[in-house]
Write a protein that holds these residues in place. Sequence first.
Motif, short mmCIF file in Angstrom:
data_model
loop_
_atom_site.label_atom_id
_atom_site.label_comp_id
_atom_site.label_asym_id
_atom_site.label_seq_id
_atom_site.Cartn_x
_atom_site.Cartn_y
_atom_site.Cartn_z
N LEU A 63 72.41 42.03 12.26
CA LEU A 63 73.15 43.11 11.80
C LEU A 63 74.58 42.32 11.09
N TYR A 64 74.61 42.67 10.04
CA TYR A 64 75.93 42.08 9.16
C TYR A 64 77.00 43.32 8.81
N ARG A 65 78.19 42.92 8.97
CA ARG A 65 79.06 43.99 8.94
C ARG A 65 80.35 43.50 8.25
N ARG A 66 81.12 44.20 7.52
CA ARG A 66 82.21 43.69 6.79
C ARG A 66 83.17 43.31 7.95
N ASP A 67 83.79 42.13 7.71
CA ASP A 67 84.76 41.62 8.60
C ASP A 67 84.30 41.32 9.85
N ARG A 68 83.22 41.21 10.08
CA ARG A 68 82.80 41.17 11.58
C ARG A 68 81.60 39.68 11.52
N PRO A 69 81.65 39.01 12.44
CA PRO A 69 80.66 38.23 12.63
C PRO A 69 79.38 38.78 12.89
N PRO A 70 78.04 38.02 12.03
CA PRO A 70 76.94 38.68 12.32
C PRO A 70 76.57 38.93 13.79
N LEU A 71 75.87 39.89 13.99
CA LEU A 71 75.48 40.24 15.55
C LEU A 71 74.05 40.06 15.38
N ARG A 72 73.36 39.06 16.45
CA ARG A 72 72.05 38.69 16.25
C ARG A 72 71.37 39.38 17.72
N LEU A 73 70.24 40.29 17.09
CA LEU A 73 69.64 40.98 18.04
C LEU A 73 67.96 40.64 18.36
N ALA A 74 67.64 40.12 19.31
CA ALA A 74 66.35 39.38 19.52
C ALA A 74 65.79 40.07 20.56
N SER A 75 64.28 40.11 20.60
CA SER A 75 63.57 40.45 21.56
C SER A 75 62.11 39.94 21.50
N PRO A 76 61.50 39.86 22.53
CA PRO A 76 59.99 39.16 22.44
C PRO A 76 59.18 39.87 21.38
N ARG A 77 58.43 39.11 20.76
CA ARG A 77 57.59 39.62 19.72
C ARG A 77 56.46 40.15 20.62
N ILE A 78 56.04 41.28 20.12
CA ILE A 78 54.98 42.06 20.76
C ILE A 78 53.55 41.40 19.95
N ALA A 79 52.55 41.15 20.78
CA ALA A 79 51.26 40.78 20.31
C ALA A 79 50.58 42.01 19.54
N ALA A 80 50.76 42.76 18.69
CA ALA A 80 50.17 43.84 18.30
C ALA A 80 50.28 43.87 16.76
N THR A 81 49.57 44.77 16.19
CA THR A 81 49.65 44.95 14.78
C THR A 81 50.15 46.43 14.55
N LEU A 82 51.64 46.56 14.40
CA LEU A 82 51.99 48.05 14.21
C LEU A 82 52.49 48.26 12.88
N ARG A 83 52.41 49.70 12.41
CA ARG A 83 52.54 49.98 11.34
C ARG A 83 53.68 51.12 11.22
N GLY A 84 54.31 51.39 10.20
CA GLY A 84 55.56 52.44 10.50
C GLY A 84 56.76 52.25 11.18
N THR A 85 56.90 51.07 11.75
CA THR A 85 58.30 50.88 12.54
C THR A 85 59.55 50.91 11.76
N GLY A 86 59.34 50.10 10.63
CA GLY A 86 60.59 50.35 9.59
C GLY A 86 60.86 51.78 9.27
N CYS A 87 59.87 52.46 8.83
CA CYS A 87 60.22 53.95 8.68
C CYS A 87 60.84 54.63 9.87
N THR A 88 60.31 54.53 10.98
CA THR A 88 61.09 55.13 12.17
C THR A 88 62.35 54.43 12.32
N LEU A 89 62.68 53.24 12.09
CA LEU A 89 63.99 52.79 12.01
C LEU A 89 64.89 53.60 11.30
#
Length: 86
Positions: A54-80
């Motif tokens: 996550l990049y924001r004006r006048d702030r350092p980038p915020l890194r968001l990490a989580s373990p990758r799920i071993a699955a084929t998922l569709r529609g997650t971007g639309c949900t977000l």
Amino acid sequence: VPVVALGGRRAAARLGVPAGADTDAKARALIEAGAGAVLVKGGHGDGQDAVDILYRRDRPPLRLASPRIAATLRGTGCTLATATAC
């Protein structure tokens, strides 16, 4: 604050930034174009973790990490996008 959420490849294509450009360059270009924040998704990347930044004006980038799920998922971007807009 307008938030832009695009996958790395889509961000590069929409901005005319070379596909090989680093994530920082893509995010800076979007913020310069008027976005208040940029969420660069890392779900299609490689490695054990899925890393979003996550990049924001006048702030350092915020890194968001989580373990990758071993699955084929569709529609997650639309949900977000829907959750962010609500």
